[in-house]
Design a protein around this motif. Sequence first.
Motif, PDB file in Angstrom:
ATOM      1  N   ALA A   6      44.477  41.016  32.344  1.00  0.00           N
ATOM      2  CA  ALA A   6      45.661  40.489  31.675  1.00  0.00           C
ATOM      3  C   ALA A   6      45.270  40.169  30.235  1.00  0.00           C
ATOM      4  O   ALA A   6      44.092  40.262  29.861  1.00  0.00           O
ATOM      5  N   ARG A   7      46.244  39.791  29.446  1.00  0.00           N
ATOM      6  CA  ARG A   7      45.903  39.425  28.076  1.00  0.00           C
ATOM      7  C   ARG A   7      45.041  38.170  28.082  1.00  0.00           C
ATOM      8  O   ARG A   7      45.063  37.379  29.033  1.00  0.00           O
ATOM      9  N   HIS A   8      44.280  37.976  27.018  1.00  0.00           N
ATOM     10  CA  HIS A   8      43.465  36.773  26.887  1.00  0.00           C
ATOM     11  C   HIS A   8      44.179  35.781  25.979  1.00  0.00           C
ATOM     12  O   HIS A   8      44.651  36.133  24.903  1.00  0.00           O
ATOM     13  N   ASP A   9      44.284  34.552  26.441  1.00  0.00           N
ATOM     14  CA  ASP A   9      44.892  33.484  25.657  1.00  0.00           C
ATOM     15  C   ASP A   9      43.905  32.331  25.601  1.00  0.00           C
ATOM     16  O   ASP A   9      43.684  31.650  26.609  1.00  0.00           O
ATOM     17  N   PRO A  10      43.287  32.085  24.437  1.00  0.00           N
ATOM     18  CA  PRO A  10      42.305  30.994  24.346  1.00  0.00           C
ATOM     19  C   PRO A  10      42.921  29.622  24.603  1.00  0.00           C
ATOM     20  O   PRO A  10      42.199  28.656  24.866  1.00  0.00           O
ATOM     21  N   GLY A  11      44.238  29.524  24.562  1.00  0.00           N
ATOM     22  CA  GLY A  11      44.899  28.248  24.823  1.00  0.00           C
ATOM     23  C   GLY A  11      45.016  27.916  26.301  1.00  0.00           C
ATOM     24  O   GLY A  11      45.365  26.787  26.651  1.00  0.00           O
ATOM     25  N   VAL A  12      44.753  28.903  27.160  1.00  0.00           N
ATOM     26  CA  VAL A  12      44.808  28.652  28.604  1.00  0.00           C
ATOM     27  C   VAL A  12      43.416  28.228  29.065  1.00  0.00           C
ATOM     28  O   VAL A  12      42.461  28.999  28.974  1.00  0.00           O
ATOM     29  N   SER A  47      45.018  29.160  44.409  1.00  0.00           N
ATOM     30  CA  SER A  47      44.182  30.229  43.845  1.00  0.00           C
ATOM     31  C   SER A  47      43.240  29.640  42.801  1.00  0.00           C
ATOM     32  O   SER A  47      43.651  28.814  41.977  1.00  0.00           O
ATOM     33  N   ARG A  48      42.004  30.089  42.823  1.00  0.00           N
ATOM     34  CA  ARG A  48      41.025  29.754  41.786  1.00  0.00           C
ATOM     35  C   ARG A  48      41.027  30.906  40.787  1.00  0.00           C
ATOM     36  O   ARG A  48      40.898  32.078  41.168  1.00  0.00           O
ATOM     37  N   ILE A  49      41.177  30.598  39.511  1.00  0.00           N
ATOM     38  CA  ILE A  49      41.253  31.633  38.472  1.00  0.00           C
ATOM     39  C   ILE A  49      40.157  31.390  37.442  1.00  0.00           C
ATOM     40  O   ILE A  49      40.055  30.296  36.879  1.00  0.00           O
ATOM     41  N   GLU A  50      39.345  32.423  37.205  1.00  0.00           N
ATOM     42  CA  GLU A  50      38.212  32.326  36.278  1.00  0.00           C
ATOM     43  C   GLU A  50      38.254  33.496  35.303  1.00  0.00           C
ATOM     44  O   GLU A  50      38.582  34.621  35.681  1.00  0.00           O
ATOM     45  N   LEU A  51      37.907  33.234  34.059  1.00  0.00           N
ATOM     46  CA  LEU A  51      37.754  34.291  33.063  1.00  0.00           C
ATOM     47  C   LEU A  51      36.313  34.785  33.113  1.00  0.00           C
ATOM     48  O   LEU A  51      35.376  34.022  32.915  1.00  0.00           O
ATOM     49  N   VAL A  52      36.141  36.079  33.381  1.00  0.00           N
ATOM     50  CA  VAL A  52      34.808  36.664  33.492  1.00  0.00           C
ATOM     51  C   VAL A  52      34.323  37.151  32.129  1.00  0.00           C
ATOM     52  O   VAL A  52      33.198  36.873  31.711  1.00  0.00           O
ATOM     53  N   GLU A  53      35.178  37.883  31.411  1.00  0.00           N
ATOM     54  CA  GLU A  53      34.833  38.339  30.059  1.00  0.00           C
ATOM     55  C   GLU A  53      36.105  38.699  29.317  1.00  0.00           C
ATOM     56  O   GLU A  53      37.180  38.838  29.904  1.00  0.00           O
ATOM     57  N   ARG A  54      35.980  38.852  28.005  1.00  0.00           N
ATOM     58  CA  ARG A  54      37.151  39.202  27.195  1.00  0.00           C
ATOM     59  C   ARG A  54      36.750  40.221  26.151  1.00  0.00           C
ATOM     60  O   ARG A  54      35.599  40.266  25.698  1.00  0.00           O
ATOM     61  N   ARG A  55      37.701  41.047  25.774  1.00  0.00           N
ATOM     62  CA  ARG A  55      37.487  42.002  24.686  1.00  0.00           C
ATOM     63  C   ARG A  55      38.829  42.592  24.288  1.00  0.00           C
ATOM     64  O   ARG A  55      39.705  42.821  25.115  1.00  0.00           O
ATOM     65  N   GLY A  56      38.974  42.817  22.987  1.00  0.00           N
ATOM     66  CA  GLY A  56      40.168  43.483  22.470  1.00  0.00           C
ATOM     67  C   GLY A  56      41.475  42.820  22.846  1.00  0.00           C
ATOM     68  O   GLY A  56      42.480  43.492  23.067  1.00  0.00           O
ATOM     69  N   GLY A  57      41.485  41.506  22.933  1.00  0.00           N
ATOM     70  CA  GLY A  57      42.713  40.796  23.274  1.00  0.00           C
ATOM     71  C   GLY A  57      43.009  40.731  24.756  1.00  0.00           C
ATOM     72  O   GLY A  57      44.016  40.147  25.168  1.00  0.00           O
ATOM     73  N   LEU A  58      42.143  41.352  25.578  1.00  0.00           N
ATOM     74  CA  LEU A  58      42.339  41.330  27.022  1.00  0.00           C
ATOM     75  C   LEU A  58      41.259  40.500  27.696  1.00  0.00           C
ATOM     76  O   LEU A  58      40.174  40.300  27.155  1.00  0.00           O
TER      77      LEU A  58
END
Length: 304
Positions: free
Chosen positions: A180-186, A216-227
Motif C-alpha cells: 500500500a502507499r506509505h504514510d509517515p503520519g501513520v 490485526s497486527r500491522i507492521e511496516l517492513v520496508e518502504r520505497r518510492g512512496g510505497l
Amino acid sequence: MRRRRRPPPSPLPQRDGIDPVRIRLPEDPGGRWATVYDHVAARYGPERAGAMFAGRRIVSVEGSVTADEPYTAGRYLWFHRDFAPEEHVPFEIGIVHRDERLLVVDKPHFLATTPRGRHITETALARLRRDLGLPGLQPAHRLDRLTAGLVLFVVREEDRGAYQRLFGERRVRKEYEGVARHDPGVELPRTVRSRIVKEHGVMAAHEVAGEPNSESRIELVERRGGLGRYRLLPTTGRTHQLRVHMNALGLPLLDDPLFPVVREPEEGDWSRPLQLLAKVLEFTDPVTGEPYRFDSRLRLSRWR
C-alpha cells in the motif's frame, strides 16, 4: 435424541472435480408429493425436473430413478449439475507441500478456493481434485478469491475435522504481506481492533460501532518510492478483515476493487491483482504433533 444415519456414498463419480448434488427426500405429512417427480419439480421447476428424468440423470443407490416412482421420505438421490461456462483463470497452482495427509498450495490471485456462486469448476479445489487424482480432497480453510498465497487441503476425509478445528480454534499462525502507499503520519506497528460486519448482498464488509470482533497486527517492513510493504498478522478471521483494517488506517491495499470504493473489475482483466498475499502458515500438526511452517513462493507484483 435420535441421530440421523450417515448418507450412503454417492453412486455417481465426481465430474470436473465437483461432487454430484445429493437430495434427501424430506418427510411429507401433507401428502403433497405422490411421486419422486412431484418433489423434484417442486424443488427445481417442472421444466428442469422433466429434462433430468428424461435424460435418466437422477439416480439412487439402486440405479436410475424414473419420474413415476412413488415418493419415499428419507430416500437419497443424486444428480450432476449443469455448469455454466466459466472463464479460465490463466495461472497455475503451485504445490508447496504434499504427503499422504496434507496438500499445501500457492493459490493464484483471481482463483476461488472452493465452488461458490458463479465460480464452480474454475476453483482451486476442483482443479486439484481432477489434476492430482484426489477426489476426496477438502480444504481446511478458505482464502479469498482475490487473495493469493497458501491454502491447506486435507487428503483423507477422516483427518478433515482435526485440521478444520485447528483453524477454527485459531491455533494456526497466519502471516500476510500487503503493498500500500506509505504514510509517515501513520504510526506503526500497531494492533487494530474493530467490529466488522458483512451484509448479504453487499460486496464489501465494513466497520460498525460495537464490541470488537476482529484484531490485526500491522507492521511496516520496508518502504520505497512512496510505497510500503506491510506484514499483516490477523488474530481473527472476519471477511475482508485485513483489507478493512488497512483501509481504516488510510492505507488501502493497492489494486483492491472494494476499498476505498467499490469498482467493478473488467471480465478477463488479470493485470491488477490485489496486493495481498497469504505468506506464512505455522502450526503444530494435530495428528502427528509435528511442527510445520510453510512459506509462500509467490511475490506481489508491485514489490518486485
